[in-house]
Design an enzyme around this catalytic site. Structure first.
Site, short mmCIF file in Angstrom:
data_model
loop_
_atom_site.label_atom_id
_atom_site.label_comp_id
_atom_site.label_asym_id
_atom_site.label_seq_id
_atom_site.Cartn_x
_atom_site.Cartn_y
_atom_site.Cartn_z
CG HIS A 109 -1.80 -0.96 1.56
ND1 HIS A 109 -1.45 -2.11 2.20
CD2 HIS A 109 -3.13 -1.03 1.34
CE1 HIS A 109 -2.53 -2.86 2.35
NE2 HIS A 109 -3.56 -2.24 1.84
CG ASP A 112 1.80 -0.91 3.42
OD1 ASP A 112 1.09 -0.56 4.38
OD2 ASP A 112 1.43 -1.71 2.54
C1 XLS Z 1 -7.95 -6.60 4.33
C2 XLS Z 1 -7.39 -6.87 3.03
C3 XLS Z 1 -6.17 -6.01 2.68
C4 XLS Z 1 -5.99 -6.02 1.20
C5 XLS Z 1 -5.17 -4.90 0.67
O1 XLS Z 1 -8.71 -7.39 4.87
O2 XLS Z 1 -7.08 -8.22 2.92
O3 XLS Z 1 -5.06 -6.47 3.35
O4 XLS Z 1 -5.46 -7.22 0.76
O5 XLS Z 1 -5.70 -3.66 0.98
#
Ligand code: XLS
Ligand code: NI
Ligand code: NI
Length: 446
Positions: A109, A112
């Protein structure tokens, strides 16, 4: 911080079934060929940045437990650890990990990898600088980007949603953030771009106009697709379905819901799904059901390979441990022709008590071995199961006129009425026999 971060760990190698070395693969042999593709090509493993490096082990009841010296809570008192220096250290450790594990891909993300600035302009300047860093690390290590994504759910400004927010300014903010992150993903040669609708849903219909919010979401997704073509990004746009959490009802509930939504808005040729195993569990479906639904709808894209728990009804993001569960999922992936741009992303968290640095390796090694074994089991089952399955439907060879629209309900009625000997015999579905076959193959594959 000691440098390198994982100094005690050597690159992880395939050592075969009989190895007792916990820091080696027993099943994942990257070059082993299955149905004309290597395991690496079939499985396309990715490591996620957020749970593995950005998250410090905190949960809703307690503070971080993990040794992540770049995180704000650990940085107090060290003046050299500016947010940007911390982000660079985190990235060094992340790429050290990707390389030592031998995972070909990673995902991130925007938030991140780069700290937020005082305003949007400063935030994206930080991001651009970190994308430059990532470019260098990717070139050096050969790690590729499976997908980029935008976090438009953690900041308080997004508490009422991003694209589905009642306030158009938040729609604008999310649009700006997604545009910038798509550009960054494009720059890094990302194979996909993911949209998980973090807070695209509602807690109460007393204050929510669901119809309006869904139309906003559709417009947002059209803008994403238009932007993809405008910048020449040739990766796949993926929606990640989830039925609940953090909102009580998420709009992208499951694969079937997303398929209907895409078709309603003319997006079915532009967007596919990223199916997360734990989200399938939360939606009351088996993982393999979600894969089969997406394949059948022509929208199968990628997988977040994690697992939930039978008794805890929330998104635990455990590493995959069940060979049976993953074999049934891999079978549907193989039946669907395998991955194109997608792959198996470990959207997985360590347990909060797993605080040694090598624990992150054990989680991923186990997950990769489970998926590799699952691939072998699925491969060994597919032809035999498909033959038996086709056999169940073989009567249709002589009944195609019914499906072609050449028969009416009345005609079928009249035929059945006029043929006194017509008395269809049921035949066994043989489920137990087939379940035993699955378990036998789990024992037999080598
Ligand atoms: C949350 C999601 C997140 C996505 C990416 O539950 O799994 O981690 O994979 O935003
Ligand atoms: Ni996910
Ligand atoms: Ni999730």
């Amino acid at each position: 911080m000691t440098s390198p971060f994982f100094a005690d760990i050597d690159p992880i190698r395939f050592e075969g079934r009989d190895s007792d070395n916990p820091l080696a693969f027993r099943w994942y042999d990257a070059e082993h060929v299955v149905r004309g593709r290597t395991m690496a090509e079939h499985l396309r493993f990715g490591v996620c940045y957020w749970h593995s490096f950005a998250w410090d082990g905190s949960d809703i009841f307690g503070a971080g437990t993990l040794d992540r010296p770049w995180n704000p809570a650990s940085r107090t008192g060290d003046a050299t650890m500016t947010p940007m220096n911390a982000a660079k250290l985190k990235m060094e450790a992340a790429f050290e990990f990707f390389e030592k594990l031998g995972a070909p891909f990673f995902s991130f993300h925007d938030i991140d990898i780069a700290p937020a600035g005082a305003n949007f302009a400063e935030t994206v300047r930080n991001l651009d600088e970190m994308i430059d860093e990532a470019e260098g690390h990717m070139e050096r290590t050969g790690t590729k980007l499976l997908w980029g994504t935008t976090n438009a759910f953690s900041h308080p400004r997004f508490m009422s949603g991003a694209a589905t927010n009642p306030d158009p300014d938040l729609f604008k903010y999310a649009a700006a953030q997604v545009a910038h992150c798509m550009n960054a993903t494009h720059r890094l040669g990302g194979a996909n771009y993911v949209l998980w609708g973090g807070r695209e849903g509602y807690d109460s219909l007393l204050n929510t106009d669901m119809g309006r919010e869904l139309d906003q979401l559709a417009r947002f997704l059209h803008m994403v697709v238009e932007h993809k073509h405008a910048i020449g990004f040739d990766g796949t746009i993926l929606i990640e379905p989830k039925p609940m959490e953090p909102t009580k009802h998420q709009y992208d509930y499951d694969s079937a819901t997303v398929a209907g939504f895409l078709r309603k808005h003319g997006l079915e040729d532009e967007i596919k799904v990223n199916i997360e195993v734990n989200h399938a569990t939360l939606s009351g479906h088996d993982f393999h059901h979600e894969v089969a639904t997406a394949v059948n709808e022509g929208i199968f894209g990628s997988i977040d390979a994690n697992s939930g728990d039978d008794r805890l009804g929330w998104d635990l993001d455990r590493f995959p441990v069940s060979v049976e569960q993953m074999s049934l999922g891999m079978l549907e992936i193989l039946r669907g022709g395998g991955f194109t741009t997608g792959g198996l992303m470990f959207d997985t968290k360590l347990r909060r008590q797993s605080i040694e640095r090598d624990d992150l390796f054990h989680g991923h090694i186990g997950g990769m071995d489970v998926m590799a074994k699952a691939l072998l089991v699925a491969d060994s089952l597919m032809d035999e199961l498909d033959e038996q399955r086709d056999d169940r439907y073989s009567g249709w060879a002589d009944a195609q006129h019914i499906l072609n629209g050449e028969a009416t309900l009345q005609q079928l009625h009249d035929q059945v009425l006029s043929d006194e000997s017509f008395d269809p015999e049921p035949s066994s579905g043989r489920q137990e026999l087939l379940e035993n076959l699955v378990n036998r193959r789990i024992d037999q594959v080598r």
